[in-house]
Design a protein around this motif. Sequence first.
Motif, short mmCIF file in Angstrom:
data_model
loop_
_atom_site.label_atom_id
_atom_site.label_comp_id
_atom_site.label_asym_id
_atom_site.label_seq_id
_atom_site.Cartn_x
_atom_site.Cartn_y
_atom_site.Cartn_z
N ARG A 39 0.85 -1.19 0.00
CA ARG A 39 0.00 0.00 0.00
C ARG A 39 0.88 1.24 0.00
O ARG A 39 1.75 1.39 0.86
CB ARG A 39 -0.94 0.02 1.21
CG ARG A 39 -1.95 1.18 1.13
CD ARG A 39 -2.90 1.17 2.32
NE ARG A 39 -3.63 -0.07 2.42
CZ ARG A 39 -4.67 -0.41 1.65
NH1 ARG A 39 -5.08 0.40 0.70
NH2 ARG A 39 -5.27 -1.57 1.81
N GLN A 40 0.65 2.11 -0.98
CA GLN A 40 1.38 3.35 -1.05
C GLN A 40 0.91 4.29 0.05
O GLN A 40 -0.19 4.14 0.58
CB GLN A 40 1.15 3.99 -2.43
CG GLN A 40 2.18 4.99 -2.85
CD GLN A 40 1.99 5.42 -4.31
OE1 GLN A 40 1.01 5.06 -4.94
NE2 GLN A 40 2.93 6.18 -4.81
N TYR A 41 1.71 5.26 0.41
CA TYR A 41 1.38 6.17 1.51
C TYR A 41 0.08 6.92 1.26
O TYR A 41 -0.60 7.35 2.20
CB TYR A 41 2.52 7.17 1.73
CG TYR A 41 2.74 8.12 0.58
CD1 TYR A 41 2.12 9.36 0.55
CD2 TYR A 41 3.57 7.77 -0.49
CE1 TYR A 41 2.30 10.23 -0.51
CE2 TYR A 41 3.76 8.64 -1.55
CZ TYR A 41 3.13 9.86 -1.56
OH TYR A 41 3.32 10.72 -2.62
N ASP A 42 -0.32 7.07 -0.03
CA ASP A 42 -1.56 7.78 -0.35
C ASP A 42 -2.77 6.85 -0.41
O ASP A 42 -3.87 7.27 -0.76
CB ASP A 42 -1.42 8.53 -1.67
CG ASP A 42 -1.11 7.60 -2.85
OD1 ASP A 42 -1.04 6.38 -2.65
OD2 ASP A 42 -0.93 8.12 -3.98
N GLY A 43 -2.56 5.56 -0.08
CA GLY A 43 -3.68 4.62 -0.02
C GLY A 43 -3.80 3.71 -1.22
O GLY A 43 -4.50 2.69 -1.17
N VAL B 179 8.40 9.17 3.46
CA VAL B 179 7.82 10.43 2.99
C VAL B 179 7.15 11.13 4.16
O VAL B 179 6.78 10.49 5.16
CB VAL B 179 6.78 10.18 1.87
CG1 VAL B 179 7.45 9.63 0.63
CG2 VAL B 179 5.67 9.25 2.34
N GLY B 180 6.99 12.43 4.04
CA GLY B 180 6.31 13.19 5.08
C GLY B 180 4.87 13.46 4.68
O GLY B 180 4.61 14.00 3.60
N VAL B 181 3.94 13.05 5.51
CA VAL B 181 2.51 13.27 5.25
C VAL B 181 1.89 13.95 6.44
O VAL B 181 1.81 13.37 7.54
CB VAL B 181 1.79 11.93 4.96
CG1 VAL B 181 0.31 12.18 4.68
CG2 VAL B 181 2.43 11.19 3.80
N ASP B 182 1.46 15.20 6.25
CA ASP B 182 0.85 15.98 7.34
C ASP B 182 1.75 16.00 8.57
O ASP B 182 1.28 15.84 9.71
CB ASP B 182 -0.53 15.43 7.69
CG ASP B 182 -1.52 15.52 6.54
OD1 ASP B 182 -1.39 16.48 5.75
OD2 ASP B 182 -2.39 14.65 6.42
N GLY B 183 3.03 16.18 8.32
CA GLY B 183 3.97 16.26 9.43
C GLY B 183 4.36 14.94 10.04
O GLY B 183 5.13 14.88 11.00
N GLU B 184 3.86 13.84 9.47
CA GLU B 184 4.15 12.50 9.99
C GLU B 184 5.05 11.75 9.01
O GLU B 184 4.85 11.81 7.80
CB GLU B 184 2.86 11.72 10.20
CG GLU B 184 3.04 10.34 10.80
CD GLU B 184 1.73 9.61 11.00
OE1 GLU B 184 1.76 8.42 11.36
OE2 GLU B 184 0.66 10.24 10.78
N ARG B 185 6.04 11.05 9.52
CA ARG B 185 6.97 10.30 8.69
C ARG B 185 6.41 8.89 8.45
O ARG B 185 6.14 8.16 9.39
CB ARG B 185 8.34 10.21 9.39
CG ARG B 185 9.46 9.60 8.56
CD ARG B 185 10.78 9.82 9.27
NE ARG B 185 11.93 9.31 8.52
CZ ARG B 185 12.54 8.17 8.79
NH1 ARG B 185 12.14 7.42 9.80
NH2 ARG B 185 13.58 7.78 8.06
#
Length: 235
Positions: free
Chosen positions: A12-16, A60-66
């Motif tokens: 699953r990619q970080y974007d879902g 990757v950084g997503v909404d300040g989360e690694r």
Amino acid sequence: MAGRRICAGYYRQYDGKVVYVVSLATDTDTGEEAVIWTTYPFADLPRYWTSSKKSFCAFVGVDGERKVKYKRLTNMKISEAAVERLEDEGFRGPVRKNQTRQMDEEYDSRKYQQSLSYLAYAKDLCENYNFDRSKYHLCVKEKRLAAITRSDFAKLKEDLQFLDNALKTVLAEYRDYFQERFVDGLSIRKYAAAHQINRGSVDYLQKKFFSALAQLLKERDEAEGKCRLSQPVKN
């Protein structure tokens, strides 16, 4: 993370979005490892992409989360039909390990009622039917939620009941086909051989079945004023 082991299977990619990793390859000029992958659900006319292993294993950084860029989905099982297609295209299928998968080792990585279209929703229900049915019966037998959240269990139960009822009524003409392909696990090639028809005829039958099921799923949502997709789509 570049030393992380990458195996064939779903990620699953970080974007879902979900992808299927087919294999690894090595660049002859640089010696750098690359990951060969394709999108999921599998397209009728498949396309394959490559990413450097370094990029595939990056954070990757997503909404300040690694977060990891791609996370392995250990609870998703590739269908025999998909394995056969990979082999027909020159790729080796996944290596089967002689061990029983424990459903309660972790929460189910599968997303329920999160497809992007009703056709993808229909394919998802069929391709995961055996796994979903086993999970449902395990929860009922153990009288507890095994590796699934309460909300996802409700969706799982709803999907199974809808598909079972449809196959007994509106889609009764496809019941034997569904049993052989998605319950017994016959590949398109084996189904064609068993019924002495060509693979093109089986592909056509499958498209008709998926389209009919997708239409029923859409009509159910419209009647209930509810959308069971990850986002509304215009069909």
